[in-house]
Design an enzyme around this catalytic site. Structure first.
Site, PDB file in Angstrom:
ATOM      1  N   GLU A 250       0.853  -1.189   0.000  1.00 42.29           N
ATOM      2  CA  GLU A 250       0.000   0.000   0.000  1.00 42.29           C
ATOM      3  C   GLU A 250       0.888   1.238   0.000  1.00 42.29           C
ATOM      4  O   GLU A 250       1.829   1.334   0.793  1.00 42.29           O
ATOM      5  CB  GLU A 250      -0.912   0.006   1.223  1.00 42.29           C
ATOM      6  CG  GLU A 250      -1.763   1.261   1.356  1.00 42.29           C
ATOM      7  CD  GLU A 250      -2.687   1.243   2.574  1.00 42.29           C
ATOM      8  OE1 GLU A 250      -3.130   0.145   2.949  1.00 42.29           O
ATOM      9  OE2 GLU A 250      -2.945   2.315   3.146  1.00 42.29           O
ATOM     10  N   GLU A 255      -2.710  11.295   3.138  1.00 45.26           N
ATOM     11  CA  GLU A 255      -3.782  11.131   4.115  1.00 45.26           C
ATOM     12  C   GLU A 255      -3.772  12.345   5.034  1.00 45.26           C
ATOM     13  O   GLU A 255      -2.713  12.889   5.354  1.00 45.26           O
ATOM     14  CB  GLU A 255      -3.600   9.866   4.951  1.00 45.26           C
ATOM     15  CG  GLU A 255      -3.768   8.578   4.186  1.00 45.26           C
ATOM     16  CD  GLU A 255      -3.608   7.375   5.100  1.00 45.26           C
ATOM     17  OE1 GLU A 255      -4.621   6.762   5.480  1.00 45.26           O
ATOM     18  OE2 GLU A 255      -2.444   7.066   5.443  1.00 45.26           O
TER      19      GLU A 255
END
Length: 373
Positions: A250, A255
């Site tokens: 990932e 974020e």
């Protein structure tokens, strides 16, 4: 600025005289006839003025939210405060008499700051072409719909196999919460009940349609804000259906977790499998002023066979060496995911200050590869 004011009752909530034993009014030392007036500045500054009046009162107290301690005590009944973040707020006013008993009024209202109206031409931008690089794929979000040749939607709350999407999130994902208009993709988180969840949002991905190994990736976006709001621009290994997570790898390009003044910081992270255990590494970037909701920023990675490097507005803030043998995940093709989660283990959960709806807007995503590859 749009101002929404909601008072419990008419102008005030009067819950009787409150004391240790909840006795009734006994004498003139008890306060009476509490009235509260609320004025919110219409210039989008976030300034609020509250004026309280009452008979037989020796002191007024003003409390913000659930704070047990007063923000201010005075004898005038005038309270002025400037809210720096849009949100739903609650102020409790107490009129205290010489007896120690008090009357209470609770006011609830919503503040939306003028700075919230951001246009797509505000903020940083990057070019369509770089010397030595070829534009391999891009989505400029033109037209009037999400391009189904590129994107598919994930729906639901993750149940039964991954309830809360593995992070105890509170939203129900629906395609209706994403749209394209005026050259911008919007993903909107809302407070509404669907599928036994009290919030909705959207999560879209290019799995099975567009996946990439190495390159430069630029994503220009305007981020939402508020406690419990969790926008993400990220990637997963295309082989996730066969090897699972985190063995697929990932790459979190961006974020952000909202609330508590955290909207000025974004995070870049990688997750992978090491001898059967989940491991991760990453860094963060903090703005020198303002938040990521004030204007558009460009979130980038440059990814090759040796390194992944993270950038905000072409400023590098983190890199990781992916050449070790235990990081083979990052030498495989990955697809993109865009989503706005509501709540979760990391950001925490919405509270009375969280304004809905919240939107993440994406101007473009562009994937470049070196010309000699």
């Amino acid at each position: 600025m749009r101002v929404v004011v909601r008072l419990i009752g008419l102008v005030l909530i009067l819950q009787g005289l409150i004391a240790c034993g909840s006795e009734e009014i006994l004498d003139s030392a008890d306060p009476a006839n509490l009235q509260v007036e609320l004025n919110i500045a219409d210039d989008g500054s976030g300034k609020v003025e509250i004026l309280a009046t009452a008979d037989n009162t020796v002191e007024y107290e003003f409390r913000l939210g659930n704070n047990p301690e007063p923000e201010e005590r005075n004898t005038t009944g005038l309270f002025e405060y400037t809210f720096e973040i849009s949100g739903n707020y609650e102020v409790e006013v107490r009129a205290v008499g010489a007896s120690g008993r008090y009357l209470r009024s609770v006011i609830m209202f919503t503040i939306e700051l003028a700075s919230d109206n951001v246009t797509v031409d505000q903020g940083y931008t990057t070019p369509m072409h770089y010397d030595g690089w070829n534009l391999l794929w891009n989505d400029e979000f033109e037209g009037n719909a999400v391009n189904s040749d590129y994107w598919v939607f994930e729906t639901g709350d993750g149940c039964p196999n991954l309830c809360g999407w593995g992070n105890n999130e509170w939203q129900y994902y629906r395609s209706q919460n994403a749209w394209v208009e005026d050259g911008v993709l919007t993903i909107e988180a809302r407070r509404e009940s669907v599928g036994n969840r009290n919030y909705t949002s959207a999560r879209m991905k290019t799995q099975g349609k567009k996946s990439f190994q190495y390159g430069r990736i630029d994503i220009r976006a305007l981020l939402p804000k508020g406690q419990g709001i969790w926008p993400a621009l990220w990637m997963l290994g295309e082989n996730i259906t066969s090897v699972g997570w985190p063995a697929c790898g990932e790459i979190d390009i961006m974020e952000m977790i909202g609330g508590s003044g955290r909207e000025n910081q974004v995070h870049g992270t990688v997750h992978w499998d090491l001898d059967g255990q989940h491991v991760q590494a990453g860094g963060s970037y903090t703005l020198s002023s303002g938040t990521f909701a004030d204007e558009y920023h460009v979130f980038s990675i440059i990814w090759n066979e040796n390194l992944i490097r993270w950038f905000v507005n072409d400023i590098q803030y983190y890199q990781i060496d992916i050449s070790p043998n235990h990081m083979t995940e990052f030498h495989e093709e990955h697809f993109f995911l865009f989503n706005v989660a509501v709540g979760g283990n990391w950001p925490g959960y919405p509270d009375a200050t969280t304004v809905f709806p919240q939107q993440m807007k994406v101007d473009y995503i562009r994937v470049f590869q070196l010309a000699d590859q």
